[in-house]
Design a protein around this motif. Structure first.
Motif, PDB file in Angstrom:
ATOM      1  N   THR A  51       0.809  -1.221   0.000  1.00  0.00           N
ATOM      2  CA  THR A  51       0.000   0.000   0.000  1.00  0.00           C
ATOM      3  C   THR A  51       0.840   1.268   0.000  1.00  0.00           C
ATOM      4  O   THR A  51       0.358   2.321  -0.428  1.00  0.00           O
ATOM      5  N   TRP A  52       2.072   1.225   0.467  1.00  0.00           N
ATOM      6  CA  TRP A  52       2.900   2.433   0.486  1.00  0.00           C
ATOM      7  C   TRP A  52       3.133   2.973  -0.921  1.00  0.00           C
ATOM      8  O   TRP A  52       3.367   4.157  -1.100  1.00  0.00           O
ATOM      9  N   TYR A  93       1.043   3.536  -3.175  1.00  0.00           N
ATOM     10  CA  TYR A  93      -0.074   4.339  -3.678  1.00  0.00           C
ATOM     11  C   TYR A  93      -0.595   5.339  -2.653  1.00  0.00           C
ATOM     12  O   TYR A  93      -1.697   5.844  -2.790  1.00  0.00           O
ATOM     13  N   THR A  94       0.191   5.646  -1.635  1.00  0.00           N
ATOM     14  CA  THR A  94      -0.234   6.601  -0.614  1.00  0.00           C
ATOM     15  C   THR A  94       0.836   7.676  -0.437  1.00  0.00           C
ATOM     16  O   THR A  94       1.985   7.504  -0.836  1.00  0.00           O
ATOM     17  N   THR A 122       1.198   8.941  -4.529  1.00  0.00           N
ATOM     18  CA  THR A 122      -0.109   8.862  -5.171  1.00  0.00           C
ATOM     19  C   THR A 122       0.045   9.144  -6.658  1.00  0.00           C
ATOM     20  O   THR A 122       1.053   9.677  -7.121  1.00  0.00           O
TER      21      THR A 122
END
Length: 76
Positions: A27-28, A30-31, A35
């Protein structure tokens, strides 16, 4: 399911029974600073400044550098 093959194409459409063990770790990507918008912003550094400078030059040229027309000169 086709009786001649053990592969069931419908199994690709079904939700996996177990959650992806790597989902939390990935997840890192896309955060925060990664992004999609932040990655796109960094793709063209200086484009905003260059666009404003070019527009300013075009406006300056249109207003202050009008060419005077001299009819008849240079045609001998």
């Amino acid at each position: 399911m086709d009786p001649h093959t053990p592969f069931d194409p419908q199994s690709l459409l079904k939700k996996p029974t177990r959650p992806d063990p790597w989902a939390r770790i990935e997840t890192w990507r896309y955060t925060g600073p990664f992004t999609r918008w932040n990655r796109f912003k960094g793709a063209f550094p200086g484009l905003g400044i260059a666009t404003v400078a070019f527009a300013g030059y075009c406006a300056y040229e249109a207003v202050f550098m009008k060419e005077e027309k001299h009819h008849g000169e240079g045609h001998h």
